[in-house]
Design a protein around this motif. Structure first.
Motif, PDB file in Angstrom:
ATOM      1  N   PHE A  10       0.881  -1.206   0.142  1.00  0.00           N
ATOM      2  CA  PHE A  10       0.016  -0.104   0.046  1.00  0.00           C
ATOM      3  C   PHE A  10       0.906   1.265   0.149  1.00  0.00           C
ATOM      4  O   PHE A  10       1.701   1.316   0.875  1.00  0.00           O
ATOM      5  CB  PHE A  10      -0.776  -0.018   1.278  1.00  0.00           C
ATOM      6  N   LYS A  18      -3.877   4.310   4.059  1.00  0.00           N
ATOM      7  CA  LYS A  18      -3.147   2.958   4.050  1.00  0.00           C
ATOM      8  C   LYS A  18      -3.273   2.074   5.118  1.00  0.00           C
ATOM      9  O   LYS A  18      -3.649   0.782   5.100  1.00  0.00           O
ATOM     10  CB  LYS A  18      -1.570   3.282   3.898  1.00  0.00           C
ATOM     11  N   ASP A  98       2.627  -1.986   4.726  1.00  0.00           N
ATOM     12  CA  ASP A  98       2.454  -0.450   4.528  1.00  0.00           C
ATOM     13  C   ASP A  98       3.665   0.202   4.099  1.00  0.00           C
ATOM     14  O   ASP A  98       4.630   0.470   4.912  1.00  0.00           O
ATOM     15  CB  ASP A  98       2.094  -0.295   6.095  1.00  0.00           C
TER      16      ASP A  98
END
Ligand SMILES: Nc1ncnc2c1ncn2[C@@H]1O[C@H](COP(=O)(O)OP(=O)(O)O)[C@@H](O)[C@H]1O
Ligand SMILES: [Mg+2]
Length: 214
Positions: A10, A18, A98
Motif C-alpha cells: 500500500f 493506507k 504498509d
C-alpha cells in the motif's frame, strides 16, 4: 525457495488511508480463511524499528542528509525482505506491507531530488527479486490528506512536518510511477469512503487469485 503467498503493498502520501485499508483487508482475508502477515516500513524487524525511530523522529533525524536517509530506508527494507517477507511468502502467507520500495522511489528519488537511477539501483540491491504482486496507490490531494493527518493520533513525524511543496511532489511522483507500471500499481481515489475502497481492493485481488471474500 518456492514462492507461494501473495505480496501486496500500500502506497501513497501521509494520511491517505493506507493503515485503514490494510487493516480492513487483513480482516477480510482472515475471514476468508487466509493467513496474513502485516508489516510496516520502515520497521517490521528489530533492526528496522530502530531505524524507523531515527528516520521518523523530528529530533534524532533532524541532521539526516537525503543520502543517509535513502540508505537507512534501504537497510530497513533489506532486513525486512530477508527476515520476514520471504519466509512468510514461502509459507504461503499473504504479506500486506504498509509502504515498500515505491515510497523510496518517490520520497527520496522525487521529493528529496536524489538521482533516480541511483535510487533504483539501491532499491534493487535491497529487495533483490522480492517485488510486490500488486500495489494499491491511495491517491489523495495533499489539501485533503493534511486534514486527515491532523486528526490522526500521535505527534507529527519528520515526513508529516514537511512543507506543502514536498507533499505535492510526493503525490505527483506516485501518479507518474503508477503510469509507468499500470499492471502492478492500481491507483485508487482515496477520497472515497473506507468501505467502498475496501470493496474495490477486494475485487481487484479476486481478479488475480481465488479468495472467497464474504
Ligand atoms: N476513506 C476515508 N475517508 C475518510 N477518512 C479516512 C478514510 N480512510 C482513512 N481515513 C481517516 O484518515 C486518517 C488517516 O488514515 P490512515 O489510515 O492512518 O492513513 P495513512 O496510514 O495512509 O497515514 C485516519 O483518521 C482515518 O480514520
Ligand atoms: Mg499509517
Amino acid at each position: 525457495m518456492e514462492r507461494k503467498g501473495f505480496f501486496i503493498t500500500f502506497e501513497g502520501g501521509e494520511g491517505c488511508g493506507k493503515s485503514t485499508q490494510i487493516s480492513l483487508l487483513e480482516s477480510a482475508l482472515k475471514s476468508a480463511g487466509e493467513e496474513v502477515l502485516v508489516l510496516r516500513e520502515p520497521g517490521g524487524t528489530c533492526v528496522g524499528e530502530a531505524i524507523r525511530h531515527l528516520l521518523k523522529s523530528p529530533e534524532e533525524g533532524s541532521s539526516l542528509v537525503p543520502e543517509a536517509e535513502l540508505l537507512l530506508f534501504a537497510a530497513s527494507r533489506a532486513q525486512l525482505v530477508r527476515e520476514k517477507i520471504r519466509p512468510a511468502l514461502a509459507r504461503g502467507q499473504w504479506v500486506l506491507c504498509d509502504r515498500f520500495l515505491d515510497s523510496t522511489t518517490v520520497y527520496q528519488g522525487v521529493a528529496r531530488c536524489l538521482d533516480s537511477s541511483q535510487v533504483s539501483l539501491i532499491n534493487r540491491f535491497a529487495v533483490g527479486d522480492t517485488l510486490p504482486d500488486r500495489t494499491f496507490f491511495l491517491d489523495l490531494p495533499w489539501g485533503e490528506a493534511r486534514l486527515r493527518v491532523g486528526k490522526r493520533n500521535g505527534a507529527p513525524d519528520r515526513f508529516d512536518s514537511e512543507n506543502d511543496l514536498f507533499h505535492n511532489a510526493v503525490r505527483e511522483g506516485f501518479l507518474r510511477l503508477a503510469e509507468r507500471e499500470p499492471e502492478r500499481v492500481a491507483t485508487l481515489d482515496a477520497s472515497a469512503s473506507q468501505q467502498s475502497l475496501a470493496t474495490v481492493i477486494q475485487k481487484n485481488i479476486s481478479s488475480f487469485c481465488h479468495v472467497l471474500f464474504s
